[in-house]
Design a protein around this motif. Structure first.
Motif, mmCIF file in Angstrom:
data_model
loop_
_atom_site.group_PDB
_atom_site.id
_atom_site.type_symbol
_atom_site.label_atom_id
_atom_site.label_comp_id
_atom_site.label_asym_id
_atom_site.label_seq_id
_atom_site.Cartn_x
_atom_site.Cartn_y
_atom_site.Cartn_z
ATOM 1 N N ALA A 348 47.626 15.332 30.751
ATOM 2 C CA ALA A 348 47.340 13.900 30.865
ATOM 3 C C ALA A 348 47.399 13.448 32.320
ATOM 4 C CB ALA A 348 48.328 13.103 30.016
ATOM 5 N N PHE A 349 48.391 13.953 33.068
ATOM 6 C CA PHE A 349 48.468 13.665 34.504
ATOM 7 C C PHE A 349 47.146 14.048 35.190
ATOM 8 C CE2 PHE A 349 53.331 13.925 35.548
ATOM 9 C CZ PHE A 349 53.515 12.728 34.862
ATOM 10 N N ALA A 350 46.709 15.288 34.962
ATOM 11 C CA ALA A 350 45.520 15.801 35.644
ATOM 12 C C ALA A 350 44.283 14.998 35.269
ATOM 13 C CB ALA A 350 45.319 17.274 35.292
ATOM 14 N N ASP A 351 44.163 14.615 33.996
ATOM 15 C CA ASP A 351 42.996 13.844 33.567
ATOM 16 C C ASP A 351 43.002 12.465 34.209
ATOM 17 O OD1 ASP A 351 40.617 13.619 31.871
ATOM 18 O OD2 ASP A 351 41.780 12.114 30.782
ATOM 19 N N GLY A 352 44.158 11.841 34.298
ATOM 20 C CA GLY A 352 44.248 10.542 34.958
ATOM 21 C C GLY A 352 43.854 10.618 36.415
ATOM 22 N N GLN A 353 44.252 11.692 37.073
ATOM 23 C CA GLN A 353 43.894 11.888 38.483
ATOM 24 C C GLN A 353 42.397 12.141 38.637
ATOM 25 O OE1 GLN A 353 46.374 15.109 39.903
ATOM 26 N NE2 GLN A 353 48.204 14.193 38.979
ATOM 27 N N SER A 389 48.494 9.745 11.499
ATOM 28 C CA SER A 389 47.761 9.054 12.577
ATOM 29 C C SER A 389 47.942 9.791 13.902
ATOM 30 C CB SER A 389 48.261 7.619 12.704
ATOM 31 O OG SER A 389 48.031 6.886 11.525
ATOM 32 N N ALA A 390 49.155 10.241 14.173
ATOM 33 C CA ALA A 390 49.415 10.967 15.411
ATOM 34 C C ALA A 390 48.674 12.300 15.431
ATOM 35 C CB ALA A 390 50.919 11.186 15.574
ATOM 36 N N LEU A 391 48.660 12.991 14.305
ATOM 37 C CA LEU A 391 47.969 14.284 14.242
ATOM 38 C C LEU A 391 46.467 14.112 14.413
ATOM 39 C CD1 LEU A 391 49.932 15.989 11.336
ATOM 40 C CD2 LEU A 391 50.152 16.435 13.793
ATOM 41 N N ARG A 392 45.899 13.051 13.858
ATOM 42 C CA ARG A 392 44.469 12.783 14.072
ATOM 43 C C ARG A 392 44.201 12.540 15.550
ATOM 44 N NH1 ARG A 392 44.930 9.932 9.192
ATOM 45 N NH2 ARG A 392 45.273 7.959 10.305
ATOM 46 N N ALA A 393 45.090 11.798 16.194
ATOM 47 C CA ALA A 393 44.914 11.529 17.625
ATOM 48 C C ALA A 393 44.955 12.827 18.429
ATOM 49 C CB ALA A 393 45.992 10.567 18.109
ATOM 50 N N LEU A 394 45.861 13.719 18.071
ATOM 51 C CA LEU A 394 45.945 15.010 18.765
ATOM 52 C C LEU A 394 44.668 15.817 18.531
ATOM 53 C CD1 LEU A 394 47.414 17.250 20.304
ATOM 54 C CD2 LEU A 394 48.535 17.882 18.146
ATOM 55 N N ASP A 395 44.214 15.859 17.304
ATOM 56 C CA ASP A 395 43.032 16.648 16.968
ATOM 57 C C ASP A 395 41.788 16.123 17.662
ATOM 58 O OD1 ASP A 395 42.195 18.926 15.502
ATOM 59 O OD2 ASP A 395 41.195 17.624 14.053
ATOM 60 N N THR A 399 41.335 16.632 25.858
ATOM 61 C CA THR A 399 42.117 17.030 27.023
ATOM 62 C C THR A 399 43.409 17.728 26.617
ATOM 63 O OG1 THR A 399 41.217 15.258 28.397
ATOM 64 C CG2 THR A 399 43.343 16.167 29.048
ATOM 65 N N VAL A 400 44.165 17.102 25.733
ATOM 66 C CA VAL A 400 45.434 17.691 25.306
ATOM 67 C C VAL A 400 45.189 18.922 24.447
ATOM 68 C CG1 VAL A 400 47.577 17.272 24.048
ATOM 69 C CG2 VAL A 400 46.592 15.464 25.463
ATOM 70 N N ARG A 401 44.169 18.860 23.591
ATOM 71 C CA ARG A 401 43.856 20.010 22.739
ATOM 72 C C ARG A 401 43.482 21.229 23.588
ATOM 73 N NH1 ARG A 401 39.955 17.864 19.940
ATOM 74 N NH2 ARG A 401 38.281 19.040 20.942
ATOM 75 N N GLU A 402 42.734 21.016 24.668
ATOM 76 C CA GLU A 402 42.362 22.121 25.548
ATOM 77 C C GLU A 402 43.588 22.695 26.251
ATOM 78 O OE1 GLU A 402 39.442 23.105 29.380
ATOM 79 O OE2 GLU A 402 39.495 21.099 28.499
#
Length: 439
Positions: A348-353, A389-395, A399-402
């Protein structure tokens, strides 16, 4: 410990973690140490994944001798035991894609390739409980409150036992104190690199359980063990330092009002953007969402602040001490697999940057006390309120999945979904009391 030394113990526990973050082990006599150190040990991938998969059934544990510690307590029969973390490799000798330590190591390497060295610290809350009624986690071991000095030192002695054991394993224990609720405690050890901090959190939890049991108590890290008291949090502190010597505190800018560098602001904006997926990693159980409810002392919105302690993401540290400036994540709980959570944060840090995301304004009042119109005006969204809901967001979070990898993400979602399904087949005492004679 160097690779050419033989541990001065009777047995060695080979430690690794599954996708859910539970410590697993194979124990070998010390006479076998040299052979296992050099050749490893065959492992079925289902132990990590949580389900059988013929494609990943033949893996290998490879000890990392640099992590070796002698366990500072003996067995009841007087035997001595050492512990060493292991990496998991596939048949070709490559890091196994769903080994949480390998996932985090890859994320750290990606961060360091940017010239950024992650620094992590954790504050893990837990309850010390006496045996209670059947079907309950137990009863608080004391009646003290926030930072109280108690005259009943039984629970304090457990914390002292934990602190001394950790110190003998090489931890720098900064201190321990009573938390808000009766029986609730917090012990803090010194921050460090990402992999060491994640490994040590798991050792802290194991050591606390052992030390508590030796005094007839239980150390309970589940997110919400007692319905009438606050849940347990896992506060995660993270900052970035430069990889070149002398190392520079990359999150600090002395000219900024809040002391925050542009890199810090875009990194935090990335965390806010990916907060739903990070919630799945930081709050991975059905029980986690008994803690994440409004007006419970737990943050439930995607907001940040410099001074507001009720927010999910808080900027902490002294502007006069550049290295102290860091992000504190206050929504995760101790059920999290720290290796996967830390990897998700770095992604998430890297994507924000990379996207140069702009940070929203700080919210210095409790977000759950704002009305919907005020939340909408500020652009403050809620965190997921239940596990699906959280698992759907992860799926759905590429970025996080990768960062976790397809195999790890799939196993994580599959196992947590199975927990949710199992929960819905349980008939609770509350349901019996509420409905048995009334419908």
């Amino acid at each position: 410990m160097t690779t050419d030394l033989v541990p001065d113990v009777d047995f060695v526990q080979l430690l690794f973690t599954d996708v859910a973050g539970r410590l697993k082990t194979l124990e070998v006599p010390t006479a076998r140490w040299a052979e296992v150190r050099d050749s490893g040990w065959t492992l079925d991938g289902s132990v990590l994944l949580g389900y059988g998969d013929p494609e990943h059934s033949d893996l290998r544990l490879v000890p990392d001798p640099s992590t070796y510690v002698r366990r500072p307590w003996d067995t009841v029969s007087g035997r001595t035991v050492g512990m060493v973390f292991c990496d998991v490799v596939d048949t070709a000798g490559r890091p196994f894609a769903a080994d949480p330590r390998a996932v985090l190591r890859k994320a750290v390497e990606a961060s360091e390739a940017r010239g950024q060295r992650p620094v992590f610290g954790v504050e893990a809350e837990f309850y010390l409980l006496r045996p209670g009624a059947p079907g309950t986690a137990g009863e608080p071991a004391d009646g003290a409150g926030y930072w109280d000095l108690s005259v009943d030192e039984e629970a304090d002695e457990v914390c002292r036992d934990i602190a001394e054991a950790l110190a003998r394993m090489g931890f720098t224990v900064d201190g321990h104190h009573h938390e808000v609720c009766a029986g609730q405690r917090e012990l803090v050890f010194r921050h460090g690199d990402a992999l060491t901090t994640a490994d040590r959190l798991l050792l802290l939890k194991h050591t606390a359980r052992v030390m508590a049991r030796r005094r007839g108590l239980s150390a309970v890290f589940m997110p919400k063990p007692l319905a009438h008291l606050y849940g347990n949090a896992l506060h995660v502190h993270v900052s970035l330092a430069g990889t070149e010597a002398p190392s520079k505190a990359l999150f600090h800018d002395g000219d900024d009002t809040d002391g925050m560098s542009a890199l810090f602001r875009s990194s935090l904006a990335g965390v806010l953007d990916h907060a739903p997926a990070l919630t799945a990693l930081g709050n991975p159980t059905v029980n986690s969402y008994k803690r994440l409810v409004p007006a419970s002392g737990t943050p439930v919105h995607r907001s940040w602040a410099r001074h507001n302690r009720s927010t999910a993401f808080k900027v902490v540290g002294d502007n006069a001490v550049p290295g102290s400036l860091r992000l504190e994540m206050r929504s995760p709980d101790p059920a999290a697999n720290p290796h996967l959570l830390f990897a998700g944060v770095l992604a998430a840090f890297a994507d924000g940057q990379d996207r140069d995301l702009k940070l929203s304004e700080a919210c210095e009042e409790p977000a759950d006390q704002l009305d919907p119109a005020a939340l909408a005006t500020r652009g403050i969204l809620p965190l997921p309120t239940d596990l699906p809901s959280a698992l759907r967001a992860l799926d759905e979070d590429g970025t996080v999945r990768e960062a976790l990898g397809t195999l790890t993400t799939g196993a994580f979602v599959r196992n947590s979904t199975a927990d949710w399904a199992a929960w819905h087949r349980v008939v609770t005492a509350w349901e019996i009391e509420r409905y048995a004679d009334s419908v």
